[in-house]
Design a protein around this motif. Structure first.
Motif, mmCIF file in Angstrom:
data_model
loop_
_atom_site.group_PDB
_atom_site.id
_atom_site.type_symbol
_atom_site.label_atom_id
_atom_site.label_comp_id
_atom_site.label_asym_id
_atom_site.label_seq_id
_atom_site.Cartn_x
_atom_site.Cartn_y
_atom_site.Cartn_z
ATOM 1 N N HIS A 68 0.853 -1.193 0.000
ATOM 2 C CA HIS A 68 0.000 0.000 0.000
ATOM 3 C C HIS A 68 0.887 1.240 0.000
ATOM 4 N N ASP A 70 0.613 5.287 1.823
ATOM 5 C CA ASP A 70 -0.179 6.117 2.730
ATOM 6 C C ASP A 70 -0.394 7.473 2.063
ATOM 7 N N HIS A 159 4.698 0.108 -0.082
ATOM 8 C CA HIS A 159 5.471 -0.598 0.943
ATOM 9 C C HIS A 159 4.628 -1.679 1.590
ATOM 10 N N ARG A 177 2.639 10.770 12.068
ATOM 11 C CA ARG A 177 2.184 11.439 10.846
ATOM 12 C C ARG A 177 1.628 12.816 11.167
HETATM 13 FE FE LIG Z 1 2.114 2.354 5.476
#
Ligand SMILES: [Fe+2]
Ligand SMILES: O=C(O)CCC(=O)C(=O)O
Length: 191
Positions: A68, A70, A159, A177
């Protein structure tokens, strides 16, 4: 979910939705050591800022995260993600997103996205070639390690943390994040 996930975010941030799922936002105050870990991360990354964490618990080698990126809009176009790992070391894989005309499936396989005019046999060969040609970068994330993804990593790369039968014990991973509100994104654009 093939692992346990917990979401921590400051109050007043836009809600996070990923993979069609909106996790409940726990507060930073619920688990005070998180602020100490954040302080250590900021010491290593002066000038960076973070207001949320996605925490993953891999109970053993059969827990994983599939390919995936992000790239949710709430993180802005070039998110910085600081990933801290504890416990059992696991492999973290990176590979480039497939080029145009191909797309990544949920299993990380490559398939032609347009029907094309080639016979199916030829098409499937092309798919096989591409997936084996995909160069993967492997990072072994040890106890106490810090991995940083920034710039166009989410736009251009996928990743994953694959299953590893030999990884028997628990691994905890914290990804720090920064959620940017839509208003601050506009301000940044206007600068
Ligand atoms: Fe991730
Ligand atoms: O466990 C890891 O190292 C990666 C976790 C991850 O990719 C994520 O939470 O988005």
């Amino acid at each position: 979910c093939p692992r346990d996930v917990c979401y921590i975010a400051e109050e007043g941030l836009p809600s996070l939705v990923y993979s069609g799922f909106q996790p409940y936002a726990h507060s930073w105050e619920e688990f005070p050591p998180l602020k100490d870990i954040l302080a250590a991360v900021l010491k290593a990354l002066p000038g960076s800022s973070f207001n949320s964490i996605l925490l993953n618990r891999y109970k053993g080698g059969s827990d994983y995260v599939s390919w995936h990126s992000d790239d949710e809009k709430v993180y802005g176009p070039t998110p910085e993600i600081a990933s801290v790992s504890f416990g059992c070391e696991r492999e973290f894989l990176l590979k480039r997103k497939p080029s145009k005309g191909f797309r990544a499936t949920s299993k990380g396989l490559l398939m032609a996205s347009s029907s094309g005019d080639e016979p199916p046999s030829k098409r499937s060969k092309k798919v096989t070639d591409l997936s084996t040609d995909q160069q993967q970068h492997v990072f072994t994330l040890k106890h106490g390690s810090l991995l940083v993804m920034r710039g166009y990593t989410q736009r251009d790369w996928l990743h994953s943390v694959p299953k590893r039968t030999k990884a028997e014990s628990i691994r905890i991973n914290l990804t720090f994040r920064l959620l940017v509100s839509s208003s601050s994104r506009c301000e940044q654009k206007g600068k």
